[in-house]
Scaffold this active site. Structure first.
Site, mmCIF file in Angstrom:
data_model
loop_
_atom_site.group_PDB
_atom_site.id
_atom_site.type_symbol
_atom_site.label_atom_id
_atom_site.label_comp_id
_atom_site.label_asym_id
_atom_site.label_seq_id
_atom_site.Cartn_x
_atom_site.Cartn_y
_atom_site.Cartn_z
ATOM 1 N N ASN A 75 -24.764 68.236 110.874
ATOM 2 C CA ASN A 75 -23.651 67.913 111.777
ATOM 3 C C ASN A 75 -22.328 67.983 111.014
ATOM 4 O O ASN A 75 -22.084 69.021 110.375
ATOM 5 C CB ASN A 75 -23.880 66.656 112.623
ATOM 6 C CG ASN A 75 -24.231 65.393 111.901
ATOM 7 O OD1 ASN A 75 -25.224 65.315 111.198
ATOM 8 N ND2 ASN A 75 -23.426 64.368 112.079
ATOM 9 N N ASP A 76 -21.471 66.983 111.108
ATOM 10 C CA ASP A 76 -20.070 67.091 110.673
ATOM 11 C C ASP A 76 -19.822 67.822 109.340
ATOM 12 O O ASP A 76 -20.419 67.460 108.325
ATOM 13 C CB ASP A 76 -19.446 65.702 110.477
ATOM 14 C CG ASP A 76 -19.766 64.730 111.591
ATOM 15 O OD1 ASP A 76 -20.538 65.072 112.502
ATOM 16 O OD2 ASP A 76 -19.236 63.607 111.525
#
Ligand SMILES: *[C@@H]1O[C@H](CO)[C@@H](O)[C@H](O)[C@H]1NC(C)=O
Ligand SMILES: *[C@@H]1O[C@H](CO)[C@@H](O)[C@H](O)[C@H]1NC(C)=O
Ligand SMILES: *[C@@H]1O[C@H](CO)[C@@H](O)[C@H](O)[C@H]1NC(C)=O
Ligand SMILES: *[C@@H]1O[C@H](CO)[C@@H](O)[C@H](O)[C@H]1NC(C)=O
Ligand SMILES: *[C@@H]1O[C@H](CO)[C@@H](O)[C@H](O)[C@H]1NC(C)=O
Ligand SMILES: *[C@H]1O[C@@H](CO)[C@H](O)[C@@H](O)[C@@H]1NC(C)=O
Length: 578
Positions: free
Chosen positions: A59-60
């Site tokens: 993710n991020d």
């Protein structure tokens, strides 16, 4: 010719473990997909020039920086599987942000102050060229969040492989006024006129007010909470991955986060946990009161401007001194919805192509464009010039393998007269809802026209990226859509196929609209009118895969539109060294 084309395609497919000498009919391909052989699924939707580790969940993007000429991308990663969990800071380095070397994770749970998780944060380069990472640590199974720091173990290691978490962590714990389970993702710090550092942490107050809590420090070690937040906004829900940075009103160059001077504006970007999109406002940083004030014209909430109107979240920018630009990275998740799909594939999530970002001369919005380094992957090129498209006409872009291309097109038209009326009842709708009502199959006046990406030969499936021009009382409104609703004949009930859309801020004086799409197997990343509006879709065609993928330009409006120029390039695979 045909043989040559097939054999090079075959070489290309071979790399993907998917080569056969027979020409497969679309229907055979589809059956193979349904049987969901894990090897096929593993490779089928993998991207070839987007950033993606060999396996597992990501993710991020976080802690982005350039240190002594080397770009560092850290990202949230599950080293154990294809769903969210066990989150560490994975680490890759590059000299161009396109080709990457994967390293060991830089930060992972190991101490009392991050035993239950090492979540997102940022890097700040301190005077003397000393990078420091700020990140959120999870300290108990109630998800209590604290802010920690880490420093490189050896500044002479060009890759900064090892990071140390000093004993004076955590740097910041939530006081009683803060909800400690909504207290995360520290920003890059900036230096104020008083010589003190400032940084903000995203949070949530009562009544769904999202906020950016500000801290100040003289020495980067002892941080004091400011009396008031840098900014907050009612009914926006929890703020994640806040980003705060200056932009120049004079040119497209980037500015260091601590830059002070005239002729600048500031941008505050928030990732809203409730809607799962990234929003921004442009405004003024009042350095006396230490507050950010969005411009009057800005909408500070769910109807506000978005960095990308599609699958794009938890984005962050950093100042790149190598090319004097600000670069944006964003995470684009899967849309296949069921965790089982990700488990079968063995991976989940990619990073969007990094984008240079600056403010439009009008001051009304930002502009984004894929970093120029991407262009080194461009290979065989085909082009089309001055091709007129009447209502209902499609033209195929031939001579490339459209599952993996970069395409740029400029459309022109001779009059705005045929633009259809904008229904006043749509004013309160999101652009996405208008696109769902007025998709590519609803014929119009001026538009819909654009590209049909990841299309099967007979258009059983396609992801159209297009414009529609509407007339309102006193002006024109341009809608840009990237519509996944017909992207796959696979149709399990929960597959996420939104008609993503945004409006394009343009006055149409030159009667032209341009579009660029980066197509990479399961992602279509599009830039409208030079990057004023961006939309990323994740789609999983069943027929339009590998050599069976087609690309068309189309017009479904009464006004004839001309393709002034269309250039499309096959894209090479980016290198990922492990
Ligand atoms: C977690 O929350 C529960 C319920 O509020 C509380 O009883 C417990 O003590 C908390 N645990 C920790 C480690 O804070
Ligand atoms: C630091 O990195 C440099 C360059 O890689 C290396 O020569 C040196 O041995 C390293 N120092 C330590 C203490 O590991
Ligand atoms: C913190 O936020 C969570 C989630 O919104 C909520 O359930 C909880 O009640 C909040 N805690 C406090 C102390 O406000
Ligand atoms: C154009 O409109 C016609 C009529 O609704 C529709 O059948 C066709 O699929 C549309 N073309 C595209 C590319 O959506
Ligand atoms: C239209 O936009 C262009 C480019 O942003 C600008 O140069 C021009 O002045 C604008 N024209 C009007 C009438 O607003
Ligand atoms: C990406 O996946 C889709 C489908 O599951 C969800 O609807 C989105 O909310 C999700 N986006 C993010 C940022 O998590």
């Amino acid at each position: 010719m045909e043989f040559l084309r097939k054999s090079s395609l075959c070489a290309f497919l071979f790399m993907l473990f998917f080569c056969s000498n027979e020409a497969n009919s679309s229907h055979e391909e589809f059956r193979r997909l349904q049987s969901s052989s894990s090897k096929l699924l593993k490779n089928l939707f993998r991207t070839e020039y987007h950033f993606q580790p060999p396996k597992h969940w990501i993710n991020d993007p976080t802690g982005l920086m350039n240190y002594n000429g080397i770009y560092h991308l850290f990202y949230q990663y599950n080293p154990k599987g294809a769903v969210w969990g066990n989150i560490v800071w994975a680490h890759s380095v590059s000299i161009d942000m396109i080709n990457w070397i994967n390293l060991e994770p830089a930060i992972y749970p190991s101490e009392v102050f991050d035993k239950y998780g090492t979540w997102s944060g940022s890097t700040t380069i301190l005077p003397g060229n000393k990078p420091v990472i700020l990140y959120t640590g999870i300290v108990d199974d109630n998800q209590t969040q604290v802010q920690n720091y880490a420093i490189p173990a050896n500044l002479s290691d060009p890759f900064l492989r090892k990071w140390i978490k000093p004993d004076n962590n955590p740097l910041i714990v939530a006081d009683e006024s803060i909800n400690k389970t909504k207290f995360r993702d520290p920003t890059t710090a900036w230096l104020g006129q008083d010589g003190r550092w400032r940084m903000v942490v995203g949070s949530l107050r009562k009544n769904e007010r999202g906020l950016a809590i500000m801290y100040r420090s003289k020495d980067f070690m002892k941080w004091t909470k400011a009396q008031h937040p840098l900014h907050s906004s009612a009914k926006t829900g929890n703020w994640e991955c806040v980003d705060f940075f200056p932009v120049s009103l004079e040119n497209t160059d980037g500015l260091d986060t601590s830059f002070k001077g005239e002729k600048i504006k500031h941008v505050l970007k928030v990732s809203l946990d409730v809607t799962r999109f990234d929003y921004y406002t442009i405004g003024t940083y009042d350095t006396k009161r230490d507050r950010y004030i969005p411009d009057d014209t800005m909408i500070d909430g769910w109807h506000g401007l978005r960095l990308d109107y599609g699958n794009f979240y938890a984005s962050r920018t950093f100042y790149d001194p190598m090319k004097n630009r600000r670069v944006l990275w964003g995470w684009t998740n899967e849309s296949d919805v069921f965790p089982e799909d990700s488990i079968k594939k063995g991976w989940s999530g990619i990073q969007a192509i990094p984008r240079k970002l600056w403010i439009d001369p009008s001051g009304k919005h930002l502009v984004q464009w894929p970093i120029e380094e991407l262009e080194m992957l461009r290979k065989e090129k085909v082009e089309l010039r001055n091709y007129e498209l009447n209502k209902g006409e499609n033209v195929e872009v031939q001579g490339i393998t459209p599952a993996q291309v970069d395409v740029e097109v400029t459309f022109s038209f001779s009059s705005l007269e045929n633009a259809e009326e904008f229904d006043p009842s749509w004013v309160d709708l999101y652009a996405q809802d208008v696109c769902a009502i007025r998709g590519s199959t609803v014929q119009g006046g001026l538009g819909p026209f654009g590209l049909l990406t990841l299309s099967s030969e007979n258009l059983e499936e396609y992801t159209p990226v297009f414009f529609r021009v509407f007339k309102t009382q006193d002006k024109y409104k341009v809608l840009m859509c990237s519509d996944a609703s017909r992207s796959s004949v696979r149709n399990h009930e929960k597959m996420y196929k939104p008609s993503f859309a945004g409006y394009v801020e343009t006055n149409l004086t030159d009667k032209r609209l341009s579009l660029r799409s980066l197509i990479d197997h399961s992602v279509v990343e599009s830039f409208g009118d030079g990057g004023k509006t961006c939309i990323t879709s994740r789609v999983y065609p069943a027929l339009a895969i590998y050599g069976d993928t087609h690309l068309f330009a189309f017009n479904n409006g009464t006004e004839t539109v001309k393709i002034e120029t269309l250039d499309a390039w096959n894209m090479a695979k980016s290198e990922k060294w492990i």
